[in-house]
Design a protein around this motif. Structure first.
Motif, PDB file in Angstrom:
ATOM      1  N   SER A  55      27.875   4.498 151.105  1.00  0.00           N
ATOM      2  CA  SER A  55      28.050   3.327 150.239  1.00  0.00           C
ATOM      3  C   SER A  55      26.685   2.704 149.975  1.00  0.00           C
ATOM      4  CB  SER A  55      28.966   2.274 150.888  1.00  0.00           C
ATOM      5  OG  SER A  55      28.357   1.751 152.054  1.00  0.00           O
ATOM      6  N   CYS A  56      26.668   1.772 149.039  1.00  0.00           N
ATOM      7  CA  CYS A  56      25.444   1.000 148.826  1.00  0.00           C
ATOM      8  C   CYS A  56      25.237   0.066 150.015  1.00  0.00           C
ATOM      9  CB  CYS A  56      25.558   0.209 147.527  1.00  0.00           C
ATOM     10  SG  CYS A  56      24.150  -0.829 147.183  1.00  0.00           S
ATOM     11  N   THR A  57      26.332  -0.442 150.554  1.00  0.00           N
ATOM     12  CA  THR A  57      26.254  -1.306 151.736  1.00  0.00           C
ATOM     13  C   THR A  57      25.510  -0.578 152.860  1.00  0.00           C
ATOM     14  OG1 THR A  57      28.390  -2.240 151.107  1.00  0.00           O
ATOM     15  CG2 THR A  57      27.662  -2.655 153.366  1.00  0.00           C
ATOM     16  N   THR A  81      25.368 -12.891 144.434  1.00  0.00           N
ATOM     17  CA  THR A  81      25.416 -11.446 144.641  1.00  0.00           C
ATOM     18  C   THR A  81      26.643 -11.104 145.483  1.00  0.00           C
ATOM     19  OG1 THR A  81      24.209  -9.480 145.452  1.00  0.00           O
ATOM     20  CG2 THR A  81      23.915 -11.526 146.696  1.00  0.00           C
ATOM     21  N   PHE A  82      26.858  -9.809 145.679  1.00  0.00           N
ATOM     22  CA  PHE A  82      27.948  -9.360 146.544  1.00  0.00           C
ATOM     23  C   PHE A  82      27.536  -9.551 148.002  1.00  0.00           C
ATOM     24  CE2 PHE A  82      30.542  -5.753 148.332  1.00  0.00           C
ATOM     25  CZ  PHE A  82      31.762  -6.350 148.084  1.00  0.00           C
ATOM     26  N   VAL A 127      18.220  -8.438 143.329  1.00  0.00           N
ATOM     27  CA  VAL A 127      19.472  -7.787 142.909  1.00  0.00           C
ATOM     28  C   VAL A 127      19.432  -7.700 141.383  1.00  0.00           C
ATOM     29  CG1 VAL A 127      22.002  -7.976 142.885  1.00  0.00           C
ATOM     30  CG2 VAL A 127      20.703  -8.861 144.844  1.00  0.00           C
ATOM     31  N   ASP A 153      18.387  -4.171 145.552  1.00  0.00           N
ATOM     32  CA  ASP A 153      19.824  -3.917 145.472  1.00  0.00           C
ATOM     33  C   ASP A 153      20.066  -3.495 144.020  1.00  0.00           C
ATOM     34  OD1 ASP A 153      22.537  -3.908 145.098  1.00  0.00           O
ATOM     35  OD2 ASP A 153      22.916  -5.615 146.422  1.00  0.00           O
ATOM     36  N   ALA A 155      22.568  -1.611 143.089  1.00  0.00           N
ATOM     37  CA  ALA A 155      23.960  -1.132 143.069  1.00  0.00           C
ATOM     38  C   ALA A 155      24.443  -0.954 141.639  1.00  0.00           C
ATOM     39  CB  ALA A 155      24.865  -2.114 143.805  1.00  0.00           C
ATOM     40  N   GLN A 156      24.030  -1.875 140.770  1.00  0.00           N
ATOM     41  CA  GLN A 156      24.497  -1.847 139.374  1.00  0.00           C
ATOM     42  C   GLN A 156      23.451  -1.248 138.449  1.00  0.00           C
ATOM     43  OE1 GLN A 156      25.624  -5.921 138.458  1.00  0.00           O
ATOM     44  NE2 GLN A 156      26.785  -6.141 140.352  1.00  0.00           N
ATOM     45  N   SER A 177      24.857   2.130 144.152  1.00  0.00           N
ATOM     46  CA  SER A 177      26.273   2.230 144.510  1.00  0.00           C
ATOM     47  C   SER A 177      26.967   3.215 143.582  1.00  0.00           C
ATOM     48  CB  SER A 177      26.975   0.877 144.410  1.00  0.00           C
ATOM     49  OG  SER A 177      28.378   1.050 144.668  1.00  0.00           O
ATOM     50  N   LYS A 182      31.479   1.074 139.639  1.00  0.00           N
ATOM     51  CA  LYS A 182      30.141   1.185 139.070  1.00  0.00           C
ATOM     52  C   LYS A 182      30.117   2.250 137.951  1.00  0.00           C
ATOM     53  CE  LYS A 182      28.426  -1.950 141.857  1.00  0.00           C
ATOM     54  NZ  LYS A 182      29.375  -2.264 142.914  1.00  0.00           N
ATOM     55  N   GLY A 189      30.713   5.319 147.797  1.00  0.00           N
ATOM     56  CA  GLY A 189      29.462   6.043 148.013  1.00  0.00           C
ATOM     57  C   GLY A 189      28.276   5.283 147.478  1.00  0.00           C
ATOM     58  N   TYR A 321      31.867 -13.011 142.398  1.00  0.00           N
ATOM     59  CA  TYR A 321      30.912 -13.697 143.265  1.00  0.00           C
ATOM     60  C   TYR A 321      31.080 -15.213 143.337  1.00  0.00           C
ATOM     61  CZ  TYR A 321      28.204  -9.407 142.410  1.00  0.00           C
ATOM     62  OH  TYR A 321      27.790  -8.131 142.255  1.00  0.00           O
TER      63      TYR A 321
HETATM   64  C1  LIG Z   1      28.926  -3.025 144.364  1.00  0.00           C
HETATM   65  C2  LIG Z   1      27.786  -3.744 144.933  1.00  0.00           C
HETATM   66  C3  LIG Z   1      27.399  -3.579 146.273  1.00  0.00           C
HETATM   67  C4  LIG Z   1      28.187  -2.769 147.257  1.00  0.00           C
HETATM   68  O1  LIG Z   1      28.335  -1.437 146.908  1.00  0.00           O
HETATM   69  P1  LIG Z   1      29.219  -0.476 147.834  1.00  0.00           P
HETATM   70  O2  LIG Z   1      28.830   0.898 147.350  1.00  0.00           O
HETATM   71  O3  LIG Z   1      30.641  -0.796 147.526  1.00  0.00           O
HETATM   72  O4  LIG Z   1      28.867  -0.713 149.229  1.00  0.00           O
HETATM   73  C5  LIG Z   1      26.282  -4.243 146.721  1.00  0.00           C
HETATM   74  N1  LIG Z   1      25.567  -5.049 145.916  1.00  0.00           N
HETATM   75  C6  LIG Z   1      25.915  -5.251 144.623  1.00  0.00           C
HETATM   76  C7  LIG Z   1      25.073  -6.135 143.768  1.00  0.00           C
HETATM   77  C8  LIG Z   1      27.043  -4.611 144.090  1.00  0.00           C
HETATM   78  O5  LIG Z   1      27.384  -4.832 142.821  1.00  0.00           O
END
Ligand SMILES: *Cc1c(COP(=O)(O)O)cnc(C)c1O
Length: 380
Positions: A55-57, A81-82, A127, A153, A155-156, A177, A182, A189, A321
């Motif tokens: 995951s991104c986490t 943010t998430f 982010v 970050d 993720a996006q 992410s 996404k 993942g 958020y």
């Molecule tokens: C979706 C997202 C995450 C988490 O991604 P995962 O792959 O679900 O862990 C983290 N930060 C941001 C900004 C996101 O949009």
């Protein structure tokens, strides 16, 4: 109901999964499909190494370990943010320092970062909201002068750029992410991107339960062993095979999303000109990836009315958020630096419209017309 999101499916995913199961006979991580995905990311960014993760986490957790975040260290990030952005560092005992956002991009306000730095600060975590880059040159300059890590970050931000540089490969560490919400997905993942080769070996060890297995598989050592603290951050080949189908045809997905994004922008421009809503702003130096289309309405009250109205018209629009600093964990693990001028106010009036690979032009037109009806049709 027009869904807010549907995971993309191009048609080749099942062939690759079948190949992984029937031909490769390998389901655990780091097989053919993980390698294809890693190579794709390295080719499409300037990262010296890309590692697919669960995951991104988890990629953010790896970054926190590589930064050697310890109890009492401070990490600077936006509150808008998430929660994963903060979680990864909180797990290592860090205190989160939330810095206000810029109202135009919803990204961290780079002009406020330097003042928020103390002798405990270890890292800055920009982010890239909606795949629109933060002001990275300013952030890298601050980090360099104060000897701080930059963890993106992103993720996006897959296939989005800042001054021609791929997001995720600009800071020391970058995190993608591939969650189903996404642009490109594998169910659950993500990936970790490393800018500097010096961190590759440590990152591989952390990702493989603290072992030097990656080196062993490359034939660089003759047996592998437990060498450091780590965890299990590598995904199964089944997930990687699904993702590979999407990365292999990434432009197909990107073009489709861009088309929808442009239709929205065009279809809602009158409402913006007349002052009813605000549309997203893309700075000149940013090439976005159509991750998200949002509008901003007047305030929280109008937003609640609008979302309920759209739902009655079979459109699933969402907000997201709740700023982290106002959540129970955010209050416990962080503090807001100076004044919250924009974070709460701007997040309260933001609405995300449906945007996914399967969304039809007719549906986008219908959504735009329905929004016009809300603001101008006297239907409220
Ligand atoms: C979706 C997202 C995450 C988490 O991604 P995962 O792959 O679900 O862990 C983290 N930060 C941001 C900004 C996101 O949009």
């Amino acid at each position: 109901m027009i869904n807010f999101n549907e995971p993309p499916m191009l048609g080749t995913e099942l062939n690759y999964i079948t190949d992984a199961v029937m031909t490769c006979k390998k389901l655990s991580g780091d097989g053919k499909y993980t390698k294809l995905c890693n190579a794709w990311m390295e080719e499409h960014t300037s990262a010296s190494k890309a590692l697919l993760t669960t995951s991104c986490t988890h990629a953010l957790e790896m970054a926190a370990l590589l930064c050697e975040i310890r109890e009492g260290d401070e990490v600077i990030m936006p509150s808008y943010t998430f929660c994963s952005t903060a979680d990864a560092f909180v797990l290592r005992g860090a205190k989160i320092v939330f810095v206000d956002i810029r109202p135009d991009t919803m990204n961290i306000d780079e002009k406020l970062i330097e003042e928020a730095i103390t002798e405990k600060t270890k890292a800055i975590v920009p982010v890239h909201y909606a795949g629109v880059a933060c002001e990275m040159d300013t952030i890298l300059d601050i980090a360099k002068r104060h000897n701080l890590f930059v963890v993106e970050d992103a993720a996006q931000g897959v296939k989005a750029f800042y001054k021609g540089r791929a997001l995720g490969a600009i800071g020391d560490f970058g995190c993608f992410s591939f969650h189903e919400t996404k642009n490109y997905c594998m169910g659950e993942g993500g990936a970790m991107l490393l800018r500097e080769p010096e961190y590759i070996e440590r990152a591989e060890i952390i990702r493989e339960k603290g072992t030097n297995r990656a080196k062993f598989f490359r034939g660089q050592i003759d047996k592998y062993t437990w060498v450091d603290a780590g965890s299990s951050y590598l995904p199964s080949e089944l997930n990687a095979a699904y993702l590979w189908a999407q990365l292999d045809q990434a432009d197909e997905i990107l073009n489709k999303r861009m088309h929808v994004w442009d239709l929205y922008k065009e279809g809602l421009s009158d409402l913006e000109k007349e002052g009813h809503i605000q549309l997203p702003f893309i700075p000149e130096e940013c090439e976005h990836n159509a991750h998200m289309f949002y509008i901003k309405c007047r305030d929280l009250e109008e937003r609640s009315e609008l979302i309920a109205y759209l739902r009655k018209k079979d459109i699933n629009a969402v907000f997201h958020y709740v700023p982290l600093h106002s959540s129970p964990a955010g209050r416990k693990f962080g503090r807001f630096f100076q004044e919250d001028r924009y974070t709460t106010k701007e997040s309260d009036r933001l609405v995300r419209l449906p945007l996914h690979y399967n969304l039809s032009d007719e549906n986008v037109t219908y959504i735009c017309e329905t929004l016009a009806g809300f603001y101008k049709g006297g239907e409220r």
